[in-house]
Design an enzyme around this catalytic site. Structure first.
Site, PDB file in Angstrom:
ATOM      1  N   ASP A  87       0.828  -1.200   0.000  1.00  0.00           N
ATOM      2  CA  ASP A  87       0.000   0.000   0.000  1.00  0.00           C
ATOM      3  C   ASP A  87       0.870   1.259   0.000  1.00  0.00           C
ATOM      4  OD1 ASP A  87      -2.830   0.918   0.357  1.00  0.00           O
ATOM      5  OD2 ASP A  87      -1.977   1.868   2.150  1.00  0.00           O
TER       6      ASP A  87
ATOM      7  N   HIS B 265     -10.129  -0.791  -6.126  1.00  0.00           N
ATOM      8  CA  HIS B 265     -11.118  -0.392  -5.128  1.00  0.00           C
ATOM      9  C   HIS B 265     -11.087   1.107  -4.815  1.00  0.00           C
ATOM     10  CE1 HIS B 265      -7.333  -0.895  -3.143  1.00  0.00           C
ATOM     11  NE2 HIS B 265      -7.795  -0.268  -2.090  1.00  0.00           N
TER      12      HIS B 265
HETATM   13  C1  NOJ Z   1      -4.384   3.073  -0.747  1.00  0.00           C
HETATM   14  C2  NOJ Z   1      -5.511   2.098  -0.658  1.00  0.00           C
HETATM   15  O1  NOJ Z   1      -5.673   1.471  -1.900  1.00  0.00           O
HETATM   16  C3  NOJ Z   1      -6.721   2.879  -0.214  1.00  0.00           C
HETATM   17  O2  NOJ Z   1      -7.896   2.124  -0.299  1.00  0.00           O
HETATM   18  C4  NOJ Z   1      -6.487   3.355   1.187  1.00  0.00           C
HETATM   19  O3  NOJ Z   1      -7.560   4.164   1.611  1.00  0.00           O
HETATM   20  C5  NOJ Z   1      -5.194   4.158   1.274  1.00  0.00           C
HETATM   21  N1  NOJ Z   1      -4.113   3.549   0.563  1.00  0.00           N
HETATM   22  C6  NOJ Z   1      -4.752   4.299   2.698  1.00  0.00           C
HETATM   23  O4  NOJ Z   1      -4.234   3.079   3.152  1.00  0.00           O
END
Ligand code: NOJ
Length: 551
Positions: free
Chosen positions: A218, A342
């Site tokens: 992430d 997502h």
């Molecule tokens: C990227 C993720 O894909 C997203 O869904 C998330 O809200 C943010 N990083 C924070 O972790």
């Protein structure tokens, strides 16, 4: 009239693949958002047993790996991207035993499992943060990013949260601010602290030892921040209506050179195991994105390439993008393509149902690893979310930015709750669920699901498509043409980005025939006077058989 596209550079030579790497280079990755895949315990939220129950579907579809969005213990302020225990499964999703069973069952079907690893921030409820905030001299204090207030009592610098509002929250008990690139419930870890690094490398080993085949990391470009925490400059091109985060240029809060060392450490951990993959989530311009392959490819195997999400949906724009990306890749760097996830409006919502089929052909025939987002294969579009059903905190902070419309439940059957659950799901279903579901679409020869399955099968049957080289052929009006080739075989892809019928010319050599039309049918059809007809919104995959080759 054809405007020739410049031929691809040195990357046009077929890649030499090491056997162990073959799966993530030749394979298709499928993203599962576990909350929305399959509920087995009747709480309206998907779970790990549900993913296991649907593995046969994934095997039938033909994908090679599933990437699971976060399933670790979490208070779910950001639906799992706020982890409170990296080495346990959240009870909402099941248990570690359920996870082990998923990995075993996936492997039995030759499906790989890629976990989501969320190292930039923890949940505020993680024991590390609880300790850190207990006092200024707590040994864990430096695991996070704390600063005294500015002279006026305000935040230490001007950084903005990715979800809008300030990126600093004052902790009244200790009188300092902590930094959070996302929600205040997601404090950023201090990756300059060697203990943090060691603890997080142990987390990777914990899951690798359990048999996971890799990680999607992430916001990997966020891990290191400017050592001096300097203010970000104002973005002169900011237009009102864009997310607030875009009002500043994120040059000090992310993408710092020191991050490469951290990623190389992660790679070293993975490289001690057999054939695991490191995928990095990175939203940066192309020239910065490719830096994340690392010096001598010591970085991410696949820095996620989101350019198709950000590029206007026109033949010329996509042609230019592919040429720029191919040219920017470092020697030996393996490409990858993503149409949705997502966090992004679904492809069918962005380009419409008809062009969604063209997009599927593009994703699954470009050179590089494709990542397919669950539900895109059944043509899920933008599902309307009534105000009282909004779940995404971003929608509450910045209305219109919410990601719920792309996170709605998978639709399996025409029955109640589309077979996702026995109760009302956590997010609404698409009003079209009675027709847009796996059971209804799977035996329909012209459905979008059949199209995806055929394309994935073609990649297996034709190494030109999975591992072959790429060369641009032409872009003419709405039609983009490119070729993939391997050994004697040439596969040509012609995509009509427009709604009008037209034709596409093939070279005079004999042996051209249709492998696939995005509209269904036409297999085996040859050219007429050197041309193939292309309906509006149609994409064709053609093959030129070497003389004497068997079909
Ligand atoms: C990227 C993720 O894909 C997203 O869904 C998330 O809200 C943010 N990083 C924070 O972790």
């Amino acid at each position: 009239m054809t405007d020739d596209v410049k031929p691809a550079g040195p990357q046009a030579a077929p890649a030499r693949l090491l056997a162990g790497e073959l799966w993530w280079k030749a394979g298709v990755v499928y993203q599962v958002y576990p909350r929305s895949f399959q509920d087995t315990n009747g709480d309206g939220v998907g779970d790990i047993k549900g993913v296991t129950a649907r593995l046969d579907y994934l095997a039938w579809l033909g994908v090679d790996a599933l990437w699971l969005s976060p399933v670790c213990r979490s208070p779910m302020a950001d639906y799992g991207y706020d982890v409170s225990d990296y080495c346990d499964i959240d009870p909402l999703f099941g248990t570690l035993a359920d996870f082990d069973a998923l990995v075993a069952e996936a492997h039995r079907r030759r499906l790989r499992v890629i976990m989501d690893f969320v190292p930039n921030h923890t949940s505020e409820e993680h024991p590390w943060f609880r300790e850190a905030r207990a006092s200024r001299d707590n040994p864990k204090r430096d695991w996070y990013i704390w600063r005294d207030p500015a002279a006026d009592g305000g935040p230490p610098n001007n950084w903005i949260s990715n979800f809008g509002g300030p990126a600093w929250t004052l902790d009244p008990a200790t009188g300092q601010y902590y930094y959070h690139a996302f929600l205040r419930e997601q404090p950023d870890l201090n990756w300059r602290n060697p203990q943090v690094r060691a603890a997080m490398m142990d987390v990777l080993r914990f899951w690798l030892d359990r048999g996971v085949d890799g990680f999607r990391v992430d916001v990997i470009w966020h891990l290191m921040k400017d050592g001096l925490l300097r203010d970000n400059p104002v973005n002169p091109d900011y237009r009102p209506g864009e997310p607030e985060i875009n009002s500043l240029l994120q040059i000090h809060s992310a993408d710092q050179p020191e991050v490469m060392q951290v990623i190389a450490e992660m790679r070293a951990v993975l490289d001690a195991y057999d054939a695991r993959v490191l995928i990095g989530e990175i939203y940066l311009p192309l020239e910065r994105l490719v830096a994340y392959y690392g010096t001598d490819l010591s970085g991410a195997h696949l820095p996620f390439n989101f350019q198709l999400i950000q590029t206007p949906w026109h033949a010329k724009a996509v042609a230019d993008l592919v040429a720029e990306y191919e040219a920017a890749l470092p020697a030996g760097g393996w490409p990858n393509w993503v149409l949705g996830n997502h966090d992004q409006p679904r492809i069918a919502a962005r380009v419409g149902d008809a062009q969604g089929r063209v997009a599927a052909v593009l994703l699954l025939t470009l050179r590089g690893t494709p990542t397919l987002y669950y539900g895109d294969e059944i043509g899920l579009g933008r599902v309307p979310i009534p105000p009282e059903r909004v779940r995404d905190p971003w929608e509450h902070n910045e209305p219109g930015r919410g990601r719920d419309p792309e996170r709605t439940p998978m639709q399996w059957v025409p029955g109640p709750h589309a077979g996702f659950s026995t109760v009302e799901p956590w997010l609404p279903l698409d009003p079209q669920a009675q027709t847009g579901n796996v059971e209804t679409l799977r035996d329909n020869p012209t459905s979008i699901l059949t199209l995806h399955r055929r394309l994935i099968a073609l990649r297996r049957e034709h190494p030109a498509l999975s591992i072959g080289a790429y060369r641009a052929v032409s872009v003419s009006g709405d039609v983009l043409v490119y070729e993939r080739w391997h050994g004697d075989e040439v596969v040509r892809v012609a995509l009509n980005f427009g709604h009008e019928a037209c034709t596409t010319e093939v070279p005079p050599e004999s042996g051209w025939e249709v492998l696939l039309s995005s509209a269904g049918g036409r297999r085996g059809e040859g050219p007429q006077d050197g041309y193939f007809a292309l309906a509006g919104d149609e994409a064709l995959v053609l093959v030129r058989r070497a003389p004497g080759a068997e079909g």
